[in-house]
Design a protein around this motif. Structure first.
Motif, PDB file in Angstrom:
ATOM      1  N   UNK A 128      11.053  -6.891   3.428  1.00 35.60           N
ATOM      2  CA  UNK A 128       9.797  -6.754   3.406  1.00 35.60           C
ATOM      3  C   UNK A 128       9.255  -5.495   4.091  1.00 35.60           C
ATOM      4  N   UNK A 129      10.082  -4.574   5.045  1.00 35.20           N
ATOM      5  CA  UNK A 129       9.491  -3.568   5.685  1.00 35.20           C
ATOM      6  C   UNK A 129       9.638  -2.415   4.735  1.00 35.20           C
ATOM      7  N   UNK A 130      10.824  -2.544   4.097  1.00 38.40           N
ATOM      8  CA  UNK A 130      11.136  -1.399   2.934  1.00 38.40           C
ATOM      9  C   UNK A 130      10.102  -1.307   1.946  1.00 38.40           C
ATOM     10  N   UNK A 131       9.582  -2.479   1.457  1.00 38.30           N
ATOM     11  CA  UNK A 131       8.775  -2.480   0.505  1.00 38.30           C
ATOM     12  C   UNK A 131       7.270  -2.279   0.958  1.00 38.30           C
ATOM     13  N   UNK A 132       7.035  -2.308   2.429  1.00 41.79           N
ATOM     14  CA  UNK A 132       5.957  -1.920   2.766  1.00 41.79           C
ATOM     15  C   UNK A 132       5.610  -0.210   3.008  1.00 41.79           C
ATOM     16  N   UNK A 133       6.889   0.354   3.047  1.00 41.06           N
ATOM     17  CA  UNK A 133       7.013   1.842   3.511  1.00 41.06           C
ATOM     18  C   UNK A 133       6.317   2.750   2.378  1.00 41.06           C
ATOM     19  N   UNK A 134       6.748   2.537   1.108  1.00 42.87           N
ATOM     20  CA  UNK A 134       5.949   3.214   0.056  1.00 42.87           C
ATOM     21  C   UNK A 134       4.269   3.214  -0.155  1.00 42.87           C
ATOM     22  N   UNK A 135       3.882   1.937  -0.128  1.00 41.82           N
ATOM     23  CA  UNK A 135       2.415   1.900  -0.316  1.00 41.82           C
ATOM     24  C   UNK A 135       1.665   2.438   1.069  1.00 41.82           C
ATOM     25  N   UNK A 136       2.500   2.342   2.254  1.00 42.18           N
ATOM     26  CA  UNK A 136       1.740   2.837   3.368  1.00 42.18           C
ATOM     27  C   UNK A 136       1.882   4.396   3.457  1.00 42.18           C
ATOM     28  N   UNK A 137       2.775   4.932   2.770  1.00 39.91           N
ATOM     29  CA  UNK A 137       2.708   6.510   2.919  1.00 39.91           C
ATOM     30  C   UNK A 137       1.949   7.090   1.628  1.00 39.91           C
ATOM     31  N   UNK A 138       1.832   6.243   0.495  1.00 37.85           N
ATOM     32  CA  UNK A 138       1.123   6.673  -0.420  1.00 37.85           C
ATOM     33  C   UNK A 138      -0.359   6.693  -0.247  1.00 37.85           C
ATOM     34  N   UNK A 139      -0.946   5.705   0.693  1.00 33.09           N
ATOM     35  CA  UNK A 139      -2.172   5.419   0.912  1.00 33.09           C
ATOM     36  C   UNK A 139      -2.708   7.031   1.489  1.00 33.09           C
ATOM     37  N   UNK A 140      -2.122   7.482   2.666  1.00 32.40           N
ATOM     38  CA  UNK A 140      -2.668   8.868   3.207  1.00 32.40           C
ATOM     39  C   UNK A 140      -2.399  10.049   2.419  1.00 32.40           C
ATOM     40  N   UNK A 141      -1.359   9.917   1.413  1.00 30.31           N
ATOM     41  CA  UNK A 141      -1.208  10.848   0.524  1.00 30.31           C
ATOM     42  C   UNK A 141      -2.436  10.927  -0.421  1.00 30.31           C
ATOM     43  N   UNK A 209       2.340  -7.577  -1.785  1.00 28.38           N
ATOM     44  CA  UNK A 209       1.798  -7.230  -3.247  1.00 28.38           C
ATOM     45  C   UNK A 209       0.474  -6.721  -3.267  1.00 28.38           C
ATOM     46  N   UNK A 210      -0.243  -7.166  -2.441  1.00 29.66           N
ATOM     47  CA  UNK A 210      -1.601  -6.728  -2.340  1.00 29.66           C
ATOM     48  C   UNK A 210      -1.640  -5.327  -1.751  1.00 29.66           C
ATOM     49  N   UNK A 211      -0.877  -4.936  -0.694  1.00 30.54           N
ATOM     50  CA  UNK A 211      -1.094  -3.549  -0.146  1.00 30.54           C
ATOM     51  C   UNK A 211      -0.422  -2.679  -1.190  1.00 30.54           C
ATOM     52  N   UNK A 212       0.446  -3.104  -1.953  1.00 34.89           N
ATOM     53  CA  UNK A 212       0.944  -2.103  -3.027  1.00 34.89           C
ATOM     54  C   UNK A 212       0.025  -1.837  -3.999  1.00 34.89           C
ATOM     55  N   UNK A 213      -0.550  -2.896  -4.518  1.00 40.06           N
ATOM     56  CA  UNK A 213      -1.682  -2.717  -5.706  1.00 40.06           C
ATOM     57  C   UNK A 213      -2.849  -1.956  -4.854  1.00 40.06           C
ATOM     58  N   UNK A 214      -3.018  -2.306  -3.627  1.00 36.57           N
ATOM     59  CA  UNK A 214      -4.365  -1.320  -3.311  1.00 36.57           C
ATOM     60  C   UNK A 214      -3.890   0.283  -3.130  1.00 36.57           C
ATOM     61  N   UNK A 215      -2.650   0.537  -2.716  1.00 34.35           N
ATOM     62  CA  UNK A 215      -2.177   1.841  -2.645  1.00 34.35           C
ATOM     63  C   UNK A 215      -2.429   2.576  -4.052  1.00 34.35           C
ATOM     64  N   UNK A 216      -1.821   1.594  -4.852  1.00 38.11           N
ATOM     65  CA  UNK A 216      -1.652   2.032  -6.373  1.00 38.11           C
ATOM     66  C   UNK A 216      -3.250   2.429  -6.866  1.00 38.11           C
ATOM     67  N   UNK A 217      -4.087   1.663  -6.491  1.00 42.23           N
ATOM     68  CA  UNK A 217      -5.503   1.564  -7.034  1.00 42.23           C
ATOM     69  C   UNK A 217      -6.150   2.977  -6.394  1.00 42.23           C
ATOM     70  N   UNK A 218      -6.050   2.925  -5.012  1.00 38.48           N
ATOM     71  CA  UNK A 218      -6.559   4.066  -4.338  1.00 38.48           C
ATOM     72  C   UNK A 218      -5.761   5.623  -4.912  1.00 38.48           C
ATOM     73  N   UNK A 219      -4.595   5.538  -5.113  1.00 38.64           N
ATOM     74  CA  UNK A 219      -3.985   6.811  -5.544  1.00 38.64           C
ATOM     75  C   UNK A 219      -4.517   7.174  -6.997  1.00 38.64           C
ATOM     76  N   UNK A 220      -4.811   6.232  -7.819  1.00 40.55           N
ATOM     77  CA  UNK A 220      -5.365   6.564  -9.348  1.00 40.55           C
ATOM     78  C   UNK A 220      -7.015   6.723  -9.126  1.00 40.55           C
ATOM     79  N   UNK A 221      -7.582   6.237  -8.256  1.00 41.59           N
ATOM     80  CA  UNK A 221      -8.804   6.575  -8.152  1.00 41.59           C
ATOM     81  C   UNK A 221      -9.116   7.910  -7.531  1.00 41.59           C
ATOM     82  N   UNK A 222      -8.546   8.319  -6.331  1.00 46.12           N
ATOM     83  CA  UNK A 222      -8.845   9.536  -5.802  1.00 46.12           C
ATOM     84  C   UNK A 222      -8.242  10.725  -6.546  1.00 46.12           C
ATOM     85  N   UNK A 223      -6.939  10.605  -6.948  1.00 44.01           N
ATOM     86  CA  UNK A 223      -6.244  11.899  -7.710  1.00 44.01           C
ATOM     87  C   UNK A 223      -6.710  11.764  -8.944  1.00 44.01           C
ATOM     88  N   UNK A 224      -6.920  10.831  -9.684  1.00 38.30           N
ATOM     89  CA  UNK A 224      -7.048  10.568 -11.048  1.00 38.30           C
ATOM     90  C   UNK A 224      -5.639  10.979 -11.869  1.00 38.30           C
TER      91      UNK A 224
END
Length: 805
Positions: A128-141, A209-224
């Protein structure tokens, strides 16, 4: 932190724009894995055959993939100092460490039993924690990259910030290990044996899953998804979503969902690594091409250096370089040879150079050397004493200052050349140009003046031979006196102009000079050009050499005449002016202040940019060979500079040219008297029944009188058309005696051709006040006899005798 571009010359994965091809490939990968996930979703809970070695191989592959990705991120951060890359690097490091800890928690993988933890709860929570790592670093990026600005860490802090971030990441991984081992009982229960259904029902799995989807959405929205990195990071997050979607319904190890999820997670980690490896290949190819390009440039640079050395040697220039801090100098042998040394001297510095400069120029040279640090350039002309023979030589020194990191002048490099012979040649050529200007002026006067002399000489000759006829003598003398008075008027202006060719500075009003000079100016440009004077009545006086000034205006007028072959208007305007510092920013040798502006404008064909750039260069001319020396404008420029002023040209092709002379205003009173003196005039040159063709009535009368005394019967014509009419008639004509230069579009040479066509046996004698050179295109062929004006009766008789054989 501040916004900047880390390296605008080298695009990387993090900065390169994602093209259409990249987007299509990313979309294809996403569709394939999405389709596989949906297709296998109904079979997610079906068991698969046991694969005992799968877990250690899978976990090892994840550690290697994320470890290499971490290395690439941090390496690129070290070069670019990008804060967003540091975030991704530390996030990838965290995932690497947690995946390694999870591998230690599996039983019988690296050792009998479990190395870390006491049951499957630890393994599940580490998953669980290693699956949380990618979205958590993708959000500040995504937040850092949202505005498209590249934020970098200051160079002095980059290493410290990186070490601190890595230490914090290691500490976070260690804390995670403590929590999932010693305090796992405090965490929600997520597994029973190999059954992961509690991971879903407890809400932990859906939260991931929700955290990963959120990170994906924020990444797409902010950076295009502008860059390649952002695009494939989004694909990686999407594969982790698919991983969770297929794993959670499987709800047990050894099922189709569990196996598919493991593969999707591995591909999610491998995507960024694969893209980076592709970039490494691209950068290697680019580096190889750059190396080849640099080698080619090095060869070109060496060739340029060799050519420069050859050019300097051919031009007899020496190059030098002086270190302003140490006083050390580098010089070529030609440099020392210019100063009179057969062998290079051991040392050379500023004082050595100043020791060769003549005392009169030393202060100015020292000032120029001291100012090179501020202006950045060295440009001086001075006299030196030759070390070999002790003679005084003239040299020109050009140099440029090179600055250090503190913007202080560090070295000065440049060239030195011996300009003694050039200076002497310029003086001789300037004198020749003055004489050419006089010739251009007097050439237009010579014809009319010699016509007057012909009248005077001819009439006086007849008076001397027959002085007893009082009425005849009175008539001839009156005609000669009239011609003499007209000649005196012309001569007076020519003499006035001539005497002031000797350098004699005076405080004068340019308006008066131009008014006195107007008649000569009109003669110089011809009758087809209108001369207009627009003079400011309140014009300030200036101190200059009047003869040089008139010569400069004459040169400009002659150039204007050549630019208006079909006629036009020449305007000479004067006014008071003021030059500001910004107007002469590119001319540090010109001082701002009060000036008198004298502009000479024409309505001719103008200059193009290439001609305008070289107009003041000595010897540069656009005229045909033999039509000019190319010294006219350079003489004007030299005169203005010697007077302490400034010259500039305004011109546009097809719209005429205006040359502006800025002369410093003088505080002295205008000189009232200007001496006159003689000016040498160009020597001029001018043929039974004689047809006399002459447009000047007095000359025509004198020629008819002379021929009459010689016993010839005469017919007359005042222009070529009348002469051709008589030649076409029945009258007897044995000789045609014609002037060369006549109005009406046909000169004497052309008339002689037509006359011989009408009467093949006709004898022709031409007369002219011009020399053969002055006639230019109207030059007389060698087979046509020419009688020069002024002439006496005996000279005319001798020439006729020769013609008649």
């Amino acid at each position: 932190m501040h916004a900047t571009s880390a390296d605008p010359t080298l695009e990387t994965l993090a900065t390169a724009r994602a093209g259409l091809r990249q987007r299509l490939l990313a979309g294809l990968v996403s569709l394939v894995f999405g389709a596989v996930t949906l297709a296998l979703l109904p079979f997610a809970n079906l068991p698969i055959p046991p694969m005992p070695g799968f877990v250690p191989v899978y976990q090892s592959a994840l550690v290697v993939v994320y470890g290499l990705t971490t290395f690439l991120f941090l390496t690129q951060y070290r070069r670019t100092r990008s804060a967003s890359l540091l975030v991704l690097g530390t996030g990838s490091l965290y995932v690497t460490l947690v995946v390694f800890l999870q591998m230690l928690s599996f039983p019988n993988v690296l050792a009998p039993g479990r190395i870390l933890g006491s049951g499957p709860d630890t393994t599940t929570w580490l998953w669980t924690f290693w699956h949380v790592g990618p979205p958590l670093c993708a959000l500040p990026y995504a937040i850092l990259e949202g505005d498209g600005r590249s934020r970098t860490v200051a160079p002095a802090r980059a290493a410290a910030v990186a070490l601190l971030a890595i230490a914090a990441t290691v500490a976070a991984a260690a804390l995670t290990a403590v929590v999932v081992t010693r305090y796992v009982h405090l965490l929600p229960k997520c597994v029973e044996g190999d059954d992961y259904w509690l991971l879903t029902t407890s809400g932990v799995g859906p939260a991931v899953v929700a955290l990963t989807v959120l990170a994906l959405a924020v990444l797409c929205w902010t950076t295009r998804l502008r860059t390649v990195l952002q695009l494939w990071l989004a694909v990686s997050l999407l594969l982790l979503v698919f991983d969770n979607m297929i794993t959670l319904p499987g709800a047990a190890r050894g099922t189709v969902g569990w196996f598919t999820g493991r593969l999707e997670a591995l591909v999610a980690g491998f995507i960024l690594l694969g893209v980076y490896l592709r970039e490494v290949d691209f950068l290697y190819a680019r580096a190889e091409a750059t190396a080849q390009e640099r080698e080619a440039r090095r060869a070109e640079l060496q060739l340029a250096r060799d050519n420069l050395a050859l050019a300097l040697e051919a031009a007899e220039m020496g190059d030098w370089e002086l270190d302003l801090r140490t006083g050390f100098s580098r010089r070529t042998p030609r440099h020392d040879a210019i100063f009179g040394y057969r062998e290079p001297v051991e040392s050379w510095d500023v004082e050595t150079f100043l020791g060769h400069v003549v005392p009169e120029d030393r202060d100015a040279v020292r000032t120029a050397l001291e100012g090179v640090g501020g202006s950045g350039r060295l440009d001086l002309n001075c006299r030196i004493r030759h070390a070999g023979d002790g003679s005084i030589r003239r040299i020109t020194v050009r140099g440029k200052a090179y600055r250090d990191e503190a913007d202080q002048a560090r070295t000065v490099a440049g060239i030195v050349m011996d300009t003694t012979h050039q200076h002497e040649a310029e003086e001789r050529l300037n004198q020749a140009q003055k004489m050419e200007a006089i010739g251009q002026l007097t050439g237009g006067v010579a014809h009319d003046f010699n016509n007057l002399l012909t009248v005077i000489v001819g009439n006086l000759d007849m008076i001397v031979r027959k002085p007893d006829n009082a009425q005849r003598v009175e008539r001839l003398a009156a005609s000669a006196m009239t011609a003499a008075k007209r000649g005196a008027e012309v001569t007076e202006k020519l003499l006035s102009f001539s005497r002031r060719q000797v350098l004699r500075p005076e405080t004068v009003n340019p308006n008066r000079l131009l008014e006195d000079f107007r008649a000569l100016l009109q003669r110089a440009v011809g009758e087809t050009i209108e001369v207009r004077l627009d003079l400011d009545a309140s014009l300030d006086p200036v101190r200059l050499d009047p003869g040089q000034f008139e010569s400069a205006v004459l040169n400009l007028a002659v150039n204007a005449r050549d630019a208006m072959p079909g006629g036009g208007t020449l305007t000479v305007r004067t006014c008071n002016a003021h030059l500001d510092a910004h107007e002469i920013a590119d001319r540090p040798d010109v001082r701002p202040g009060a000036y008198v502006l004298v502009s000479v404008s024409d309505t001719g064909h103008g200059m193009d940019d290439a001609t305008l750039a070289r107009a003041f260069e000595p010897f540069f001319t656009t005229k045909d060979v033999g039509k000019g020396t190319g010294l006219g404008l350079s003489q004007v420029y030299g005169f203005v500079r010697q007077a302490g002023g400034h010259a500039q040209i305004k011109s546009e092709a097809g719209r005429g040219t205006s040359i502006e002379l800025y002369l410093p205003r003088s505080a002295e009173k205008e000189a009232q008297n200007r001496p006159d003196g003689p000016m040498p005039l160009r020597r001029a040159a001018s043929g039974e029944v004689v047809l006399v063709v002459e447009d000047e009535p007095a000359v025509l009368e004198m020629a008819v009188e002379s021929l009459g005394e010689l016993g010839y019967r005469t017919l007359t014509a005042t222009q070529a058309e009348q002469a051709l009419e008589r030649l076409g008639g029945p009258e007897r004509i044995d000789i045609m005696f014609s002037d060369v230069v006549m109005p009406g579009g046909m000169n004497g040479v052309q008339l002689s051709v037509e006359a011989r066509r009408l009467r093949p046996g006709l004898r022709v004698l031409l007369a002219s006040g011009y020399t053969g050179t002055a006639l230019g295109e109207q030059g007389v062929p060698a087979d046509l006899p020419l009688l020069s004006k002024p002439y006496r009766r005996d000279e005319l008789a001798n020439k006729l005798r020769v013609i008649l054989g």
